[in-house]
Design a protein around this motif. Structure first.
Motif, short mmCIF file in Angstrom:
data_model
loop_
_atom_site.label_atom_id
_atom_site.label_comp_id
_atom_site.label_asym_id
_atom_site.label_seq_id
_atom_site.Cartn_x
_atom_site.Cartn_y
_atom_site.Cartn_z
N GLY A 21 39.47 42.81 44.57
CA GLY A 21 39.28 42.22 45.06
C GLY A 21 38.71 41.21 45.33
O GLY A 21 38.28 39.73 46.29
N ALA A 22 38.16 40.40 44.16
CA ALA A 22 37.39 39.44 43.90
C ALA A 22 37.82 37.70 43.80
O ALA A 22 37.13 37.25 44.32
CB ALA A 22 36.53 39.49 42.25
N ARG A 23 39.08 38.21 43.88
CA ARG A 23 40.03 37.13 43.51
C ARG A 23 40.15 36.14 44.90
O ARG A 23 40.76 37.17 45.44
CB ARG A 23 41.31 36.73 42.56
N ARG A 24 40.63 34.86 45.27
CA ARG A 24 40.92 34.00 46.24
C ARG A 24 42.09 33.33 46.09
O ARG A 24 41.85 33.04 45.12
CB ARG A 24 39.84 33.35 46.97
N THR A 42 57.16 41.25 44.62
CA THR A 42 56.20 41.28 43.59
C THR A 42 55.14 39.46 44.55
O THR A 42 55.85 39.01 43.83
CB THR A 42 56.68 41.18 42.84
N VAL A 43 54.35 39.86 44.69
CA VAL A 43 53.34 38.45 45.28
C VAL A 43 52.83 37.67 43.58
O VAL A 43 51.93 39.09 42.90
CB VAL A 43 52.53 39.14 46.24
N THR A 44 53.11 36.94 43.45
CA THR A 44 52.17 36.63 42.33
C THR A 44 51.37 35.43 42.68
O THR A 44 51.51 34.48 43.91
CB THR A 44 52.93 36.64 41.07
N VAL A 51 49.63 40.04 41.47
CA VAL A 51 48.79 40.22 42.28
C VAL A 51 48.99 41.28 43.70
O VAL A 51 48.25 42.67 43.40
CB VAL A 51 47.95 39.30 43.96
N SER A 52 50.31 41.94 44.22
CA SER A 52 50.77 43.04 44.81
C SER A 52 51.88 43.03 44.37
O SER A 52 53.00 42.21 44.28
CB SER A 52 50.40 42.23 46.18
N ILE A 80 52.93 41.97 51.73
CA ILE A 80 51.89 41.09 51.89
C ILE A 80 50.61 41.19 52.62
O ILE A 80 50.06 40.74 52.88
CB ILE A 80 52.84 40.23 53.33
N ARG A 81 50.54 42.90 53.40
CA ARG A 81 49.29 43.04 53.59
C ARG A 81 48.18 42.85 52.57
O ARG A 81 47.32 42.48 53.07
CB ARG A 81 49.81 44.19 54.27
N THR A 82 48.44 43.22 51.66
CA THR A 82 47.34 42.98 50.75
C THR A 82 46.32 41.90 50.12
O THR A 82 45.66 41.65 50.03
CB THR A 82 47.85 44.32 49.47
N VAL A 83 48.30 40.21 50.10
CA VAL A 83 47.44 39.96 49.69
C VAL A 83 46.79 38.76 51.04
O VAL A 83 46.19 37.67 50.28
CB VAL A 83 48.95 39.17 49.12
N GLU A 84 47.28 39.15 52.25
CA GLU A 84 46.62 37.94 53.14
C GLU A 84 44.99 38.33 53.74
O GLU A 84 43.84 37.87 53.29
CB GLU A 84 47.23 39.19 54.43
#
Length: 138
Positions: A21-24, A42-44, A51-52, A80-84
């Motif tokens: 959660g800390a990474r922006r 996959t989101v990188t 990332v997710s 995408i929900r977790t990455v937003e």
């Protein structure tokens, strides 16, 4: 009487904060792999660290329903929900595979509000590589 030594908190006592959660992440890459049987999103980040991720199977679809466009749409929304929450605003999209979920996943990504810098098709195409199997005689 000897003085008590103050106990330094060990790793067991102290709560370990997760780095997830800390990474922006302002910019990332969304990889969509759409086969006939499943869709994996996959989101990188820009360097390629995952990332997710989500797939039609983890989104709750079983069997032949995993290859449907609706399953791909739900999968993309879940990834995408977790990455937003981590602050992603811009993304590049890489689409691979011949499946039905290609367009549906892209539509779901576009609808999520993330600005797409470019969309690229990275489906591997053979330059007449392997020899095909012999003709079937019935």
């Amino acid at each position: 009487m000897a003085k008590a030594i103050p106990k330094i908190s060990s790793r067991r006592n102290g709560r370990i904060s997760s780095r997830k959660g800390a990474r922006r992440i302002p910019k990332g890459v969304i990889h969509v792999q759409a086969s006939f049987n499943n869709t994996i999103v996959t989101v990188t980040d820009v360097r390629g660290r995952v990332v997710s991720w989500s797939s039609a199977g983890t989104s709750g679809f079983k069997g032949t329903r995993r290859g449907t466009p609706f399953a791909a749409q739900t999968t993309a929304a879940n990834a995408i929900r977790t990455v937003e929450d981590q602050g992603m605003q811009r993304a590049e999209v890489m689409i691979k595979g011949p499946g039905l979920g290609r367009d549906a996943a892209l539509r779901a990504i576009h609808r999520s509000g993330i600005l797409l810098t470019f969309v690229r098709d990275v489906t591997p195409m053979p330059h007449n590589g392997c020899r095909p199997p012999k003709k079937r005689r019935v």
